[in-house]
Design a protein around this motif. Structure first.
Motif, PDB file in Angstrom:
ATOM      1  N   SER A   6      11.357  14.691   6.715  1.00 21.18           N
ATOM      2  CA  SER A   6      10.570  13.369   6.768  1.00 21.18           C
ATOM      3  C   SER A   6       9.126  13.683   6.178  1.00 21.18           C
ATOM      4  O   SER A   6       8.617  12.420   5.387  1.00 21.18           O
ATOM      5  N   THR A 130      15.986   7.898  17.997  1.00 19.95           N
ATOM      6  CA  THR A 130      15.745   7.750  16.840  1.00 19.95           C
ATOM      7  C   THR A 130      17.183   8.316  15.726  1.00 19.95           C
ATOM      8  O   THR A 130      17.641   8.990  16.474  1.00 19.95           O
ATOM      9  N   LYS A 133      16.659   5.843  10.042  1.00 22.71           N
ATOM     10  CA  LYS A 133      16.337   4.618   9.555  1.00 22.71           C
ATOM     11  C   LYS A 133      14.874   5.074   9.989  1.00 22.71           C
ATOM     12  O   LYS A 133      13.791   4.546   8.849  1.00 22.71           O
ATOM     13  N   GLU A 134      14.587   6.314  11.209  1.00 19.75           N
ATOM     14  CA  GLU A 134      13.290   6.231  11.686  1.00 19.75           C
ATOM     15  C   GLU A 134      12.957   7.303  10.494  1.00 19.75           C
ATOM     16  O   GLU A 134      11.115   7.177  10.030  1.00 19.75           O
ATOM     17  N   ARG A 136      13.471   7.781   7.273  1.00 21.24           N
ATOM     18  CA  ARG A 136      12.690   7.117   5.590  1.00 21.24           C
ATOM     19  C   ARG A 136      11.753   5.969   6.284  1.00 21.24           C
ATOM     20  O   ARG A 136      11.605   5.925   5.005  1.00 21.24           O
ATOM     21  N   LYS A 137      11.407   5.365   7.271  1.00 19.98           N
ATOM     22  CA  LYS A 137      10.737   4.849   7.427  1.00 19.98           C
ATOM     23  C   LYS A 137       9.125   6.024   7.012  1.00 19.98           C
ATOM     24  O   LYS A 137       8.491   4.902   5.931  1.00 19.98           O
ATOM     25  N   ARG A 140       8.954   6.709   3.246  1.00 15.96           N
ATOM     26  CA  ARG A 140       8.862   5.865   2.642  1.00 15.96           C
ATOM     27  C   ARG A 140       7.172   5.263   2.495  1.00 15.96           C
ATOM     28  O   ARG A 140       6.253   5.654   1.594  1.00 15.96           O
ATOM     29  N   LYS A 141       6.546   5.366   3.848  1.00 15.19           N
ATOM     30  CA  LYS A 141       4.876   5.555   4.227  1.00 15.19           C
ATOM     31  C   LYS A 141       3.760   6.918   3.399  1.00 15.19           C
ATOM     32  O   LYS A 141       3.182   6.470   2.746  1.00 15.19           O
ATOM     33  N   THR A 144       4.174   6.340  -0.495  1.00 16.82           N
ATOM     34  CA  THR A 144       3.460   4.491  -0.781  1.00 16.82           C
ATOM     35  C   THR A 144       2.419   4.894  -0.867  1.00 16.82           C
ATOM     36  O   THR A 144       1.344   5.037  -1.771  1.00 16.82           O
ATOM     37  N   SER A 211       2.295   8.737  14.975  1.00 17.13           N
ATOM     38  CA  SER A 211       4.032   8.168  15.799  1.00 17.13           C
ATOM     39  C   SER A 211       4.414   8.298  17.154  1.00 17.13           C
ATOM     40  O   SER A 211       4.954   8.014  17.533  1.00 17.13           O
TER      41      SER A 211
END
Length: 442
Positions: A6, A130, A133-134, A136-137, A140-141, A144, A211
């Motif tokens: 991740s 989990t 989806k977690e 990928r989140k 993305r953070k 970003t 997290s």
């Protein structure tokens, strides 16, 4: 630093900038199992940072000794400005060098941190589901954050270079080497990318621990179904855990700054007993608390240099902005100084806020355990909760810079006071220099 699927985007970008000279060992399924230093990457990191540092100081030396220093034409009108500007450049170089050395010599701490994070993830899977989806989140953070930081620093550097070339064009008829002096500072601008990448790397590591604390808090609520129907009294401001415990027993929650929030039911992936769950979650909490200390030790020296650079840059940029506003009043140069002031505030908060978020999640665990102790009816589970509470009270793991200062929002007030004090001192020195300058001419 956290090295996982991740966070691989941040890892590979930081490796380009010389902050993570590691190679990753994976299984046939793509799972990361080990990290090793690579000699080629280590040499590359050292060459990049020391070459840029050497070229930076060479550019300053050439500019100072030229007939009309371009970089210092608006700044170096006094001895005080010369000292402030030299320190302004030197602190960026030292912070980048410290960041590279922390990456080279921090591998044992990085390996232990990732082992603890992976172990926490495996244990939390029994309580909190989990999935992709977690992951990928989190990706993305990280992406970003990288894009945002890259756009901001690139825009600021481009505008800064344009301003200095604008000044050089005014002097080009009289001094032909003015444009070359501006180009001599390109290595200094390149060091800013390394510095900002360090901020992103540290923020990603702190948010990774945050997290896990958040998932741990959700797991605590899922273990006791009856607790999901009970409001959670969240501790928002704690001066002493013992005082909080006493006041909770006396029913004075609202008078000590507690906020009542509700919780939502979620399906539990696991069906372990509460007693076993409390032991597991207490172990995870202790492991994550150790992870906070590992992050602090990994980045310690570099964090100290970065916080020092933030303080010096905030003082220097504010000083030059004030001088410009009350002096020549060049609108373009004033706006550039204001932009740099915003960037230094932004990177200061980029270091502080992830630590604050992690501390908030850690304190929320204390609030949840405290509420569980009040509502739990099982004597054995209550006894284990009390042991967990003692562990939370005795826990003092916070993000620090070499143990010299705690990194949280409290440091903002300290910085504001220090910046104000230094600005007053610098302005007084400038007034003295302005009075002595006419005497020296005669």
């Amino acid at each position: 630093m956290e090295l996982s699927e991740s966070t691989k985007v941040v890892f590979f970008v930081s490796r380009i900038f010389g902050l993570a000279p590691y190679v990753v060992k994976k299984t046939s399924k793509g799972q990361i199992v080990d990290y090793k230093r690579n000699l080629v990457l280590v040499i590359y990191s050292l060459c990049v940072v020391f070459c840029l540092a050497g070229l930076t100081f060479k550019g300053i030396f050439v500019d100072i000794n030229s007939e009309k220093p371009i970089r210092f034409i608006l700044r170096m009108t006094s001895a005080t400005s010369k000292v402030v500007t030299t320190l302004d450049v030197s602190v960026v170089v030292s912070a980048c060098i410290c960041g590279v050395f922390c990456g080279i010599f921090g591998l044992p701490l990085v390996r232990e941190l990732n082992q603890r994070l992976n172990e926490a993830d495996d244990m939390l899977l029994a309580y909190v589901a989990t999935g992709l989806k977690e992951t990928r989140k989190v990706q993305r953070k990280g992406l970003t954050m990288l894009v945002l930081v890259g756009i901001i620093i690139t825009g600021a550097l481009a505008l800064d270079i344009w301003v200095w070339f604008r000044i050089a064009d005014k002097l080009k008829k009289e001094y032909q080497d003015s444009g070359a002096n501006v180009l001599g500072y390109c290595p200094f601008y390149a060091l800013y990318y390394i510095l900002m990448m360090f901020h992103v790397l540290f923020a990603q590591s702190a948010l990774g621990i945050s997290s896990r604390f958040r998932r741990l808090n959700v797991a605590l609520c899922h273990v006791f179904p009856e607790f999901n129907k009970t409001p959670i009294i969240e501790i928002t401001s704690v001066s002493s855990a013992n005082n909080v415990s006493e006041k909770l027993d006396n029913g004075s929650e609202q008078r000590i700054g507690l906020t009542v929030i509700s919780h939502v039911n979620h399906p539990r992936p696991g069906s372990r007993s509460p007693n076993r769950a409390i032991e597991d979650l207490a172990y995870i909490y202790a492991s994550l608390s150790t992870g906070v200390m590992l992050v602090s030790n990994t980045f310690g020296v570099a964090l100290l240099a970065v916080l020092g650079s933030c303080l010096l840059h905030l003082v220097a940029t504010s000083y030059f902005l004030l001088v410009e506003l009350v002096g020549d009043k060049d609108a373009v140069f004033s706006w550039i100084q204001a932009l740099w002031l915003f960037i230094h505030i932004f990177r200061f908060l980029l270091t502080i806020e992830p630590c604050h978020i992690t501390n908030v999640e850690s304190r929320r665990t204390m609030a949840i355990v405290c509420n569980l102790m009040r509502t739990c009816k099982d004597s054995l589970a209550k006894e284990r909760l009390e042991n967990f509470w003692r562990q939370l009270v005795g826990n003092n793991s916070v993000f620090t810079a070499c143990g010299l200062c705690t990194i949280d929002r409290h440091i903002i007030t300290s910085y504001c006071g220090a910046i104000t004090t230094f600005l007053v001192i610098l302005i007084q020195f400038k007034e003295r220099d302005d009075k002595e300058l006419p005497r020296r001419r005669y």
